[in-house]
Design a protein around this motif. Structure first.
Motif, PDB file in Angstrom:
ATOM      1  N   LYS A  22      -2.433  -0.098  17.188  1.00  0.00           N
ATOM      2  CA  LYS A  22      -1.823  -1.395  16.827  1.00  0.00           C
ATOM      3  C   LYS A  22      -2.655  -2.162  15.801  1.00  0.00           C
ATOM      4  O   LYS A  22      -2.125  -2.984  15.058  1.00  0.00           O
ATOM      5  CB  LYS A  22      -1.579  -2.261  18.072  1.00  0.00           C
ATOM      6  N   ASP A  23      -3.975  -1.881  15.734  1.00  0.00           N
ATOM      7  CA  ASP A  23      -4.806  -2.585  14.759  1.00  0.00           C
ATOM      8  C   ASP A  23      -4.897  -1.842  13.422  1.00  0.00           C
ATOM      9  O   ASP A  23      -5.524  -2.319  12.484  1.00  0.00           O
ATOM     10  CB  ASP A  23      -6.205  -2.850  15.329  1.00  0.00           C
ATOM     11  N   THR A  24      -4.254  -0.700  13.306  1.00  0.00           N
ATOM     12  CA  THR A  24      -4.210   0.029  12.034  1.00  0.00           C
ATOM     13  C   THR A  24      -3.225  -0.668  11.106  1.00  0.00           C
ATOM     14  O   THR A  24      -2.099  -0.964  11.491  1.00  0.00           O
ATOM     15  CB  THR A  24      -3.780   1.492  12.257  1.00  0.00           C
ATOM     16  N   GLU A  25      -3.668  -0.923   9.891  1.00  0.00           N
ATOM     17  CA  GLU A  25      -2.808  -1.561   8.890  1.00  0.00           C
ATOM     18  C   GLU A  25      -1.909  -0.494   8.257  1.00  0.00           C
ATOM     19  O   GLU A  25      -2.373   0.603   7.931  1.00  0.00           O
ATOM     20  CB  GLU A  25      -3.640  -2.224   7.794  1.00  0.00           C
ATOM     21  N   LEU A  26      -0.647  -0.840   8.094  1.00  0.00           N
ATOM     22  CA  LEU A  26       0.315   0.066   7.454  1.00  0.00           C
ATOM     23  C   LEU A  26       0.975  -0.667   6.296  1.00  0.00           C
ATOM     24  O   LEU A  26       1.537  -1.750   6.472  1.00  0.00           O
ATOM     25  CB  LEU A  26       1.366   0.525   8.464  1.00  0.00           C
ATOM     26  N   PHE A  27       0.873  -0.074   5.115  1.00  0.00           N
ATOM     27  CA  PHE A  27       1.475  -0.621   3.905  1.00  0.00           C
ATOM     28  C   PHE A  27       2.672   0.236   3.517  1.00  0.00           C
ATOM     29  O   PHE A  27       2.529   1.443   3.344  1.00  0.00           O
ATOM     30  CB  PHE A  27       0.469  -0.601   2.746  1.00  0.00           C
ATOM     31  N   LEU A  28       3.826  -0.384   3.391  1.00  0.00           N
ATOM     32  CA  LEU A  28       5.027   0.292   2.906  1.00  0.00           C
ATOM     33  C   LEU A  28       5.296  -0.206   1.496  1.00  0.00           C
ATOM     34  O   LEU A  28       5.503  -1.407   1.290  1.00  0.00           O
ATOM     35  CB  LEU A  28       6.236  -0.015   3.803  1.00  0.00           C
ATOM     36  N   ILE A  29       5.294   0.693   0.536  1.00  0.00           N
ATOM     37  CA  ILE A  29       5.520   0.340  -0.864  1.00  0.00           C
ATOM     38  C   ILE A  29       6.886   0.883  -1.262  1.00  0.00           C
ATOM     39  O   ILE A  29       7.086   2.096  -1.339  1.00  0.00           O
ATOM     40  CB  ILE A  29       4.435   0.933  -1.790  1.00  0.00           C
ATOM     41  N   GLU A  30       7.807  -0.012  -1.534  1.00  0.00           N
ATOM     42  CA  GLU A  30       9.199   0.367  -1.826  1.00  0.00           C
ATOM     43  C   GLU A  30       9.717  -0.462  -3.003  1.00  0.00           C
ATOM     44  O   GLU A  30       9.621  -1.686  -2.981  1.00  0.00           O
ATOM     45  CB  GLU A  30      10.073   0.122  -0.590  1.00  0.00           C
ATOM     46  N   ARG A  31      10.253   0.192  -4.026  1.00  0.00           N
ATOM     47  CA  ARG A  31      10.785  -0.521  -5.203  1.00  0.00           C
ATOM     48  C   ARG A  31      12.198  -1.037  -4.992  1.00  0.00           C
ATOM     49  O   ARG A  31      12.610  -1.987  -5.638  1.00  0.00           O
ATOM     50  CB  ARG A  31      10.788   0.415  -6.414  1.00  0.00           C
ATOM     51  N   ASN A  32      12.945  -0.410  -4.110  1.00  0.00           N
ATOM     52  CA  ASN A  32      14.345  -0.768  -3.917  1.00  0.00           C
ATOM     53  C   ASN A  32      14.444  -2.016  -3.025  1.00  0.00           C
ATOM     54  O   ASN A  32      14.077  -1.980  -1.847  1.00  0.00           O
ATOM     55  CB  ASN A  32      15.077   0.424  -3.288  1.00  0.00           C
ATOM     56  N   ALA A  33      14.955  -3.099  -3.594  1.00  0.00           N
ATOM     57  CA  ALA A  33      15.042  -4.373  -2.868  1.00  0.00           C
ATOM     58  C   ALA A  33      15.908  -4.259  -1.616  1.00  0.00           C
ATOM     59  O   ALA A  33      15.592  -4.865  -0.581  1.00  0.00           O
ATOM     60  CB  ALA A  33      15.585  -5.461  -3.795  1.00  0.00           C
ATOM     61  N   ASN A  34      16.986  -3.490  -1.691  1.00  0.00           N
ATOM     62  CA  ASN A  34      17.859  -3.333  -0.525  1.00  0.00           C
ATOM     63  C   ASN A  34      17.139  -2.638   0.627  1.00  0.00           C
ATOM     64  O   ASN A  34      17.277  -3.040   1.787  1.00  0.00           O
ATOM     65  CB  ASN A  34      19.130  -2.564  -0.898  1.00  0.00           C
ATOM     66  N   PHE A  35      16.376  -1.602   0.321  1.00  0.00           N
ATOM     67  CA  PHE A  35      15.606  -0.931   1.360  1.00  0.00           C
ATOM     68  C   PHE A  35      14.532  -1.870   1.922  1.00  0.00           C
ATOM     69  O   PHE A  35      14.290  -1.892   3.129  1.00  0.00           O
ATOM     70  CB  PHE A  35      14.965   0.355   0.847  1.00  0.00           C
ATOM     71  N   CYS A  36      13.883  -2.652   1.050  1.00  0.00           N
ATOM     72  CA  CYS A  36      12.866  -3.604   1.525  1.00  0.00           C
ATOM     73  C   CYS A  36      13.471  -4.598   2.506  1.00  0.00           C
ATOM     74  O   CYS A  36      12.891  -4.875   3.559  1.00  0.00           O
ATOM     75  CB  CYS A  36      12.233  -4.350   0.355  1.00  0.00           C
ATOM     76  N   ASP A  37      14.623  -5.139   2.162  1.00  0.00           N
ATOM     77  CA  ASP A  37      15.285  -6.097   3.058  1.00  0.00           C
ATOM     78  C   ASP A  37      15.599  -5.456   4.407  1.00  0.00           C
ATOM     79  O   ASP A  37      15.386  -6.064   5.460  1.00  0.00           O
ATOM     80  CB  ASP A  37      16.579  -6.628   2.421  1.00  0.00           C
ATOM     81  N   MET A  38      16.103  -4.234   4.370  1.00  0.00           N
ATOM     82  CA  MET A  38      16.439  -3.526   5.603  1.00  0.00           C
ATOM     83  C   MET A  38      15.181  -3.278   6.451  1.00  0.00           C
ATOM     84  O   MET A  38      15.184  -3.473   7.664  1.00  0.00           O
ATOM     85  CB  MET A  38      17.137  -2.204   5.278  1.00  0.00           C
ATOM     86  N   LEU A  39      14.091  -2.863   5.790  1.00  0.00           N
ATOM     87  CA  LEU A  39      12.840  -2.601   6.499  1.00  0.00           C
ATOM     88  C   LEU A  39      12.257  -3.889   7.092  1.00  0.00           C
ATOM     89  O   LEU A  39      11.758  -3.889   8.215  1.00  0.00           O
ATOM     90  CB  LEU A  39      11.822  -1.944   5.561  1.00  0.00           C
ATOM     91  N   ARG A  40      12.332  -4.985   6.343  1.00  0.00           N
ATOM     92  CA  ARG A  40      11.820  -6.265   6.847  1.00  0.00           C
ATOM     93  C   ARG A  40      12.574  -6.699   8.101  1.00  0.00           C
ATOM     94  O   ARG A  40      11.974  -7.207   9.045  1.00  0.00           O
ATOM     95  CB  ARG A  40      11.911  -7.334   5.766  1.00  0.00           C
ATOM     96  N   GLU A  41      13.873  -6.514   8.097  1.00  0.00           N
ATOM     97  CA  GLU A  41      14.670  -6.867   9.270  1.00  0.00           C
ATOM     98  C   GLU A  41      14.359  -5.933  10.438  1.00  0.00           C
ATOM     99  O   GLU A  41      14.155  -6.372  11.570  1.00  0.00           O
ATOM    100  CB  GLU A  41      16.160  -6.824   8.932  1.00  0.00           C
ATOM    101  N   LYS A  42      14.288  -4.659  10.154  1.00  0.00           N
ATOM    102  CA  LYS A  42      14.066  -3.649  11.198  1.00  0.00           C
ATOM    103  C   LYS A  42      12.699  -3.797  11.871  1.00  0.00           C
ATOM    104  O   LYS A  42      12.567  -3.600  13.070  1.00  0.00           O
ATOM    105  CB  LYS A  42      14.199  -2.258  10.557  1.00  0.00           C
TER     106      LYS A  42
END
Length: 185
Positions: free
Chosen positions: A63-83
């Motif tokens: 749980k203390d491991t940092e995870l960075f998701l790098i995504e150019r597609n705004a629609n996928f980013c929005d979906m990931l932020r909600e999820k």
């Protein structure tokens, strides 16, 4: 629903989406099987799309491991932020993987232990591919790994230009079948 959104993004942006369907769970297992989750402090995923690999990273990490998701597609980013809105130590960044060093530094990291990629290097312009791979090499911890998948080995020479140690595995339980390439510096 995620598959329909993925297919729509492929139709709209085929060069950056790269496939008509999300990756399989079998491919996700193979992509993450060599990650030492117990010791990893920083993980990065390029091109998470709908989050198939992300699920494996989140379920395996501390749980203390940092995870960075790098995504150019705004629609996928929005979906990931909600999820993943309630997920701790998760950074969803709408940007190119070329800028990974900036985003790691902004959170106090010099290096990532593992960088996994769902980017379609076969359809990216060569200069962008080179920039991403050079930044990836610069941002990997000394014993870190870069793990990507490709549908062919057509771009193998591109990868070996930046990384020396290579392991290749084939995953047939994906549509289409894919090669998993694991690199070390």
């Amino acid at each position: 629903m995620a598959n329909i959104k993925f297919i729509l993004q492929y139709i709209i942006k085929p060069r950056t989406t790269g496939a008509i369907l999300p990756s399989s769970k079998s491919l996700a297992r193979k992509m993450t099987e060599h990650i030492n989750f117990a010791e990893a402090e920083c993980l990065v995923e390029y091109g998470p799309g709908t989050g198939v690999f992300t699920e494996k990273l989140l379920s395996g990490r501390r749980k203390d491991t940092e995870l960075f998701l790098i995504e150019r597609n705004a629609n996928f980013c929005d979906m990931l932020r909600e999820k993943y809105k309630n997920e701790p130590n998760l950074h969803i960044i709408e940007d190119s993987a070329e800028n990974i060093g900036i985003h790691l530094a902004a959170q106090g990291f010099l290096f990532a232990d593992y960088i996994i990629s769902g980017l379609p290097f076969a359809s990216l312009p060569p200069e962008i591919s080179d920039n991403i791979l050079e930044q990836t090499k610069n941002c990997l911890a000394p014993n870190g790994c870069f793990i990507t998948f490709q549908y062919t080995l057509f771009k193998k020479k591109l990868f070996t230009k930046h990384f020396s140690k290579l392991t290749i595995k084939h995953e047939l339980r994906n549509i289409p079948p894919a090669y998993v390439l694991t690199f070390q510096i």
